[in-house]
Design an enzyme around this catalytic site. Structure first.
Site: not given
Ligand code: NAD
Length: 428
Positions: A117-118
């Protein structure tokens, strides 16, 4: 409070690889080396979801400004999404998506039970007061509340955010959930469930990767010269450990330039970016160099640990180091990688070298959900063990298939993800 973030160097657009373009190219390239269902590769080219939120902030003068925040969730077949939240004016959905893909590979190569994720907010953190940063972070946590959680998606600090940002995020989330939930983010201060050793971990793993590479190529650490671009969290911790292990660190730099001493610098005496920003050129040294010149020094090991896209098609032929170890994320462009491969210069990739950060984040998450705190010694021992296991897995691919270190790392990661996807199947 929030430390100034590493900025992307000003290069022409053509020269810069966007994180998403690079991540997709690297996936396609890795897929040619693995017997993997094309349907799995196709699924991995796309994120599960990218959330966009509006984050209103009351400024100090009473006016209201609305910022845009994102959270890209690439893949969670092996566990909750994991990755940083950055505050930077150039944060975008596309950038977050590319960086979230990198996190998927990084977690898989380290065999951590996480996906990628980011996220972040398109804002210049230097333009915010501390109170504004706190209010912005708390509102962002609320906007992302349904998307995150210890078993769903676990953010961490990134460019422009730090342990304090994570403390505010965790507090806001916990207040709304009605209970203290430290495992919702990692990279927190140890007093509220953070892990000892988290801050030094990416630099420590970079040093371990450099040490293993030096030994793999039949050299002694004590007979090795090292140059480090970027004397920040990653670069300084890597440089100091390598010096402690006997290497001669001949050059280090920050955004203003480099200092060089062929007899070796005392890296412990040079303040890091956090201790005293941009102080490298103020140190006594026989020679100073331009920031880009440090990349072309004739050293055994070069560690780019500042920003992305610094080794490009323009300068790849001029790299004289025998081994490159990527401390920063994405310091080598796709084109430069090919040139270095043709020239026989091994590049130890970011997803392996600097993965100590997410690995100790995993340890922090384990400590949080078990309500225990590990000693610094235990954290460092477990990190060493995880790094050596990952190093061996990647080295086996290098030895068996004659792959570059980057391709080998992607093969290890993709094989693990593909196996999990094939075993779980496609629902419905
Ligand atoms: P930092 O802000 O602590 O330090 C960055 C250093 O790079 C500073 O010394 C700065 O002066 C220097 N710098 C900035 N722009 C430069 C330029 N154009 N040329 C040369 N030097 C420049 O940052 P950090 O946390 O050490 O991160 C460095 C890199 O490592 C980034 O690519 C980051 O994404 C990556 N990384 C960081 C972590 C982490 O947890 N800190 C984990 C994995 C990867």
């Amino acid at each position: 409070m929030t430390t100034p973030s590493p900025e992307t160097e000003s290069k022409s657009e053509d020269e810069l690889d966007s994180a998403l373009v690079t991540a997709r190219r690297q996936l396609e390239r890795a897929a040619t080396h693995v017997d993997v269902d094309p349907g799995v590769v196709e699924r991995l080219k796309h994120p599960t979801r990218v959330q966009q939120v509006s984050v209103p902030l009351e400024r100090e003068d009473g006016s209201v400004e609305v910022f845009t925040g994102y959270r890209a969730q690439h893949d969670d077949v092996r566990g909750p999404y994991k990755g940083g939240l950055r505050y930077h004016p150039e944060v975008s959905a596309e950038e977050c998506t590319g960086l979230s893909m990198w996190m998927t590979w990084k977690c898989a190569v380290m065999d951590l039970p996480f996906g990628g994720g980011k996220g972040g907010i398109a804002v210049d953190p230097k333009s915010l007061s501390e109170d504004e940063t706190e209010r912005l972070t708390r509102r962002f946590a609320e906007e992302l509340r349904d998307a995150v959680g210890p078993t769903k998606d676990v953010p961490a600090p990134d460019m422009g955010t730090d342990a304090q940002t994570m403390a505010w995020f965790m507090d806001a989330y916990s207040m709304q959930q009605g209970e203290t939930i430290p495992g919702v983010v990692t990279g927190k201060p140890p007093v509220i469930g953070g892990s000892y050793g988290r801050e030094e971990a990416p630099g420590r793993s970079t040093a371990i990767a450099a040490r293993e590479a030096i030994q793999y190529y039949d050299r002694e650490v004590s007979a090795t010269t090292v140059a480090v671009q970027g004397f920040g969290s990653v670069g300084a911790n890597a440089a100091r450990l390598l010096e402690d292990w006997g290497a001669t660190v001949v050059a280090v730099s920050d955004v203003n330039g480099a200092i060089y001493d062929p007899d070796g610098l005392d890296t412990h005496a040079i303040p890091t970016h956090e201790e005293e920003p941009e102080a490298v050129l103020e140190q006594d040294a026989p020679e100073t160099l331009g920031n880009e010149d440090i990349l072309e020094l004739d050293v055994d090991v070069l560690i780019p640990a500042a920003v992305g896209n610094v080794i490009t098609a323009e300068n790849a032929d001029a790299i004289e180091a025998d081994i490159v170890v990527e401390g920063a994320n994405g310091p080598t462009t796709f084109a430069a990688d090919t040139i270095l491969e043709e020239r026989g210069v091994p590049v130890i990739p970011d997803i392996l070298a600097n993965a100590g950060g997410v690995t100790v984040s995993y340890f922090e998450w384990l400590q949080d959900i078990n309500r225990r705190q590990w000693s610094l010694e235990r954290v460092n021992e477990e990190l060493e063990e995880h790094m050596l296991d990952a190093w061996d897995d990647v080295r086996e691919e290098v030895d068996a298939a004659g792959l570059t270190w980057r391709d080998a790392a992607y093969v290890v990661a993709l094989s693990r993800i593909a196996e999990a996807k094939e075993t779980r199947g496609l629902w419905p």
